[in-house]
Write an enzyme that holds these catalytic residues in place. Structure first.
Site, PDB file in Angstrom:
ATOM      1  N   LYS A 175     -46.595  39.824 -21.234  1.00 60.28           N
ATOM      2  CA  LYS A 175     -45.865  39.206 -22.164  1.00 60.28           C
ATOM      3  C   LYS A 175     -46.298  37.668 -22.569  1.00 60.28           C
ATOM      4  O   LYS A 175     -46.029  37.504 -23.883  1.00 60.28           O
ATOM      5  CB  LYS A 175     -44.200  39.236 -22.021  1.00 60.28           C
ATOM      6  CG  LYS A 175     -43.474  38.822 -22.981  1.00 60.28           C
ATOM      7  CD  LYS A 175     -42.039  39.064 -22.578  1.00 60.28           C
ATOM      8  CE  LYS A 175     -41.311  40.280 -22.398  1.00 60.28           C
ATOM      9  NZ  LYS A 175     -39.907  40.201 -22.227  1.00 60.28           N
ATOM     10  N   ARG A 186     -42.920  47.659 -28.075  1.00 61.57           N
ATOM     11  CA  ARG A 186     -42.383  46.412 -28.730  1.00 61.57           C
ATOM     12  C   ARG A 186     -43.354  45.465 -29.313  1.00 61.57           C
ATOM     13  O   ARG A 186     -44.598  45.407 -28.902  1.00 61.57           O
ATOM     14  CB  ARG A 186     -41.517  45.500 -27.521  1.00 61.57           C
ATOM     15  CG  ARG A 186     -40.591  46.370 -27.484  1.00 61.57           C
ATOM     16  CD  ARG A 186     -39.596  45.877 -25.939  1.00 61.57           C
ATOM     17  NE  ARG A 186     -40.670  45.750 -24.773  1.00 61.57           N
ATOM     18  CZ  ARG A 186     -40.197  45.406 -23.684  1.00 61.57           C
ATOM     19  NH1 ARG A 186     -39.168  44.744 -23.599  1.00 61.57           N
ATOM     20  NH2 ARG A 186     -41.008  45.536 -22.434  1.00 61.57           N
ATOM     21  N   ASP A 198     -44.647  51.346 -24.311  1.00 61.41           N
ATOM     22  CA  ASP A 198     -43.996  50.052 -24.808  1.00 61.41           C
ATOM     23  C   ASP A 198     -44.484  49.635 -26.203  1.00 61.41           C
ATOM     24  O   ASP A 198     -45.400  49.268 -26.298  1.00 61.41           O
ATOM     25  CB  ASP A 198     -44.478  48.877 -23.846  1.00 61.41           C
ATOM     26  CG  ASP A 198     -43.738  47.628 -24.074  1.00 61.41           C
ATOM     27  OD1 ASP A 198     -43.108  47.639 -25.137  1.00 61.41           O
ATOM     28  OD2 ASP A 198     -43.482  46.882 -23.138  1.00 61.41           O
ATOM     29  N   ARG A 251     -36.104  33.097 -23.067  1.00 62.72           N
ATOM     30  CA  ARG A 251     -36.183  34.315 -22.838  1.00 62.72           C
ATOM     31  C   ARG A 251     -36.403  35.307 -23.863  1.00 62.72           C
ATOM     32  O   ARG A 251     -35.513  35.080 -24.621  1.00 62.72           O
ATOM     33  CB  ARG A 251     -34.793  34.784 -22.001  1.00 62.72           C
ATOM     34  CG  ARG A 251     -34.649  36.370 -21.863  1.00 62.72           C
ATOM     35  CD  ARG A 251     -35.486  37.036 -20.423  1.00 62.72           C
ATOM     36  NE  ARG A 251     -35.409  38.559 -20.610  1.00 62.72           N
ATOM     37  CZ  ARG A 251     -36.072  39.093 -19.538  1.00 62.72           C
ATOM     38  NH1 ARG A 251     -37.067  38.440 -19.062  1.00 62.72           N
ATOM     39  NH2 ARG A 251     -36.040  40.384 -19.574  1.00 62.72           N
ATOM     40  N   ILE A 252     -37.502  36.071 -23.833  1.00 61.47           N
ATOM     41  CA  ILE A 252     -37.604  37.057 -25.051  1.00 61.47           C
ATOM     42  C   ILE A 252     -36.769  38.484 -24.594  1.00 61.47           C
ATOM     43  O   ILE A 252     -37.288  39.074 -23.760  1.00 61.47           O
ATOM     44  CB  ILE A 252     -39.033  37.369 -25.430  1.00 61.47           C
ATOM     45  CG1 ILE A 252     -39.815  35.996 -25.499  1.00 61.47           C
ATOM     46  CG2 ILE A 252     -39.068  38.194 -26.624  1.00 61.47           C
ATOM     47  CD1 ILE A 252     -39.230  35.093 -26.486  1.00 61.47           C
ATOM     48  N   HIS A 253     -35.537  38.600 -25.211  1.00 64.42           N
ATOM     49  CA  HIS A 253     -34.830  39.849 -24.739  1.00 64.42           C
ATOM     50  C   HIS A 253     -34.880  40.892 -25.775  1.00 64.42           C
ATOM     51  O   HIS A 253     -34.558  40.566 -26.856  1.00 64.42           O
ATOM     52  CB  HIS A 253     -33.454  39.234 -24.344  1.00 64.42           C
ATOM     53  CG  HIS A 253     -32.800  40.232 -23.580  1.00 64.42           C
ATOM     54  ND1 HIS A 253     -32.660  40.630 -22.344  1.00 64.42           N
ATOM     55  CD2 HIS A 253     -31.887  41.326 -24.086  1.00 64.42           C
ATOM     56  CE1 HIS A 253     -32.009  41.461 -21.928  1.00 64.42           C
ATOM     57  NE2 HIS A 253     -31.371  41.981 -23.018  1.00 64.42           N
ATOM     58  N   SER A 254     -35.256  42.112 -25.540  1.00 67.24           N
ATOM     59  CA  SER A 254     -35.226  43.360 -26.525  1.00 67.24           C
ATOM     60  C   SER A 254     -33.806  43.857 -26.391  1.00 67.24           C
ATOM     61  O   SER A 254     -33.367  44.127 -25.101  1.00 67.24           O
ATOM     62  CB  SER A 254     -36.126  44.198 -26.260  1.00 67.24           C
ATOM     63  OG  SER A 254     -37.256  43.586 -26.742  1.00 67.24           O
TER      64      SER A 254
END
Length: 383
Positions: free
Chosen positions: A324, A298, A296, A216-219
């Site tokens: 993503k 990111r 976005d 999981r890539i979590h910001s």
């Protein structure tokens, strides 16, 4: 649990996994949004009654209407003979970013020419409130002055930069910064593999990791993770990702890459301004644009570099955002995303969660304007 005055308090986190209980593992294949925080003012008025079957609720009407129903995610249809009680790990949807029909979104993310340089400077074992253990890795890098994190489930996943020998360091230095194998115990003096009883990290055999790990890539989201905001689902996503990675049957491990890029990259202060614009009538995308920010902002180059440092070349990605996938793979496809694993809101599955007008609008905007894919097949039938 009852409060001081005897009233029932709402839970703040998703259900803890019980050994051998995989009755809800199949739910993860339908979408990617879950929230750990419940808003007390939005708690269900009547507590659920005990039943042999799980209590379920249909998704919000606003998201079931034809105007807002997203396209079905390929490969997520549930076989007619399957039941929610069938024990299994979360099922991924095969993806391939090298072909146009690979299920990886239509956008072409801006990729760095080269990956950033990252270094894991310390690792520590974290025993969790659910009984699962994980290792928290802290990373530095050469592109910003922030400390990014990797939350690692499974002892077979190790950091190359952490394990590397550093000039002039002692064995105690290595122990203190977490560059050891096996377990720490009082009186231990060497960083090599010990022979004490107990699980030894870094010693998994190929049979223990039959498939790529869940990632999981979590910001970072201070509002959703810390102050129980009902404007987004970030807290529940983080909580549910950890729950899935710590299921008893998960032998491939898991990694949550926690990136310090608040507010989809615009920072906490600008994010709070965006909240005020949302109260004035804008959606989450419009608010960012009005503040002269991208919808976005990111970047995922750091995540790719951290995954490579953790020895990963193939992963299963927990996300509803098909765009993503290519962004995480890196400029030269240093990482291959083999599957996309989706999640659904807990409230849609009748397992707690929360409902609020703000989060409904947030999810609708993600679907309509940001291309997120939520397969709601079967939810209205209570499955």
């Amino acid at each position: 649990m009852p409060g001081p005055d005897g009233t029932r308090l709402p839970p703040f986190y998703s259900p803890r996994p019980e050994a051998g209980d995989h009755s809800h593992d199949g739910d993860v294949e339908q979408a990617d949004f879950l929230v750990s925080a419940h808003n007390p003012t939005l708690a269900v008025e009547h507590p659920p009654t005990p039943s042999a079957e799980p209590q379920t609720q249909p998704p919000p009407d606003s998201l079931l209407s034809p105007a807002f129903t997203p396209p079905a995610t390929p490969g997520t249809a549930t076989p007619s003979h399957a039941t929610s009680a069938t024990p299994r790990e979360p099922r991924g949807i095969p993806v391939d970013s090298t072909v146009p029909t690979g299920g990886c979104g239509s956008k072409q993310p801006q990729l760095l020419e080269t990956l950033p340089e990252v270094e894991c400077v310390v690792r520590a074992r974290i025993p969790t409130t659910s009984g699962t253990e994980m290792f928290l890795h802290l990373y530095t890098n050469n592109v910003d002055n922030k400390e990014h994190l990797a939350i690692v489930f499974g002892g077979q996943i190790r950091s190359k930069s952490l394990d590397a020998v550093r000039e002039g360091e002692t064995e105690m230095d290595r122990l203190v910064r977490g560059a050891y194998t096996g377990r720490l115990f009082p009186g231990r003096t060497t960083s090599g593999l010990d022979t004490t009883p107990g699980p030894a990290d870094g010693q998994a055999t190929p049979s223990e990791a039959p498939q790529p790990p869940l990632v999981r890539i979590h910001s970072e989201c201070y509002t959703g993770e810390t102050v129980w905001s009902a404007r987004c689902d970030c807290g529940e996503q983080l909580d549910e990702a950890a729950r899935l990675m710590s299921l008893p049957g998960n032998q491939s491990g898991g990694i949550i890459v926690y990136l310090r890029q608040e507010g989809r990259g615009i920072g906490l202060g600008e994010k709070l301004k965006a909240y005020n614009l949302q109260d004035l009538g804008s959606d989450t995308v419009e608010a960012n644009l009005l503040l002269r920010h991208p919808a976005d902002a990111r970047s995922y180059g750091l995540a790719t570099a951290m995954l490579r440092d953790l020895g990963q070349t193939e992963i299963r990605l927990l996300t509803n955002n098909p765009d993503k996938i290519r962004a995480v793979e890196g400029p030269h496809r240093e990482i291959a995303v083999k599957e996309r694993v989706a999640m659904v809101p807990l409230s849609w599955k009748g397992r707690g969660g929360f409902r609020a007008p703000e989060v409904e609008g947030y999810l609708k905007t993600k679907i309509e304007k940001m291309g997120h894919m939520l397969d709601m097949a079967g939810l209205s039938r209570g499955t």
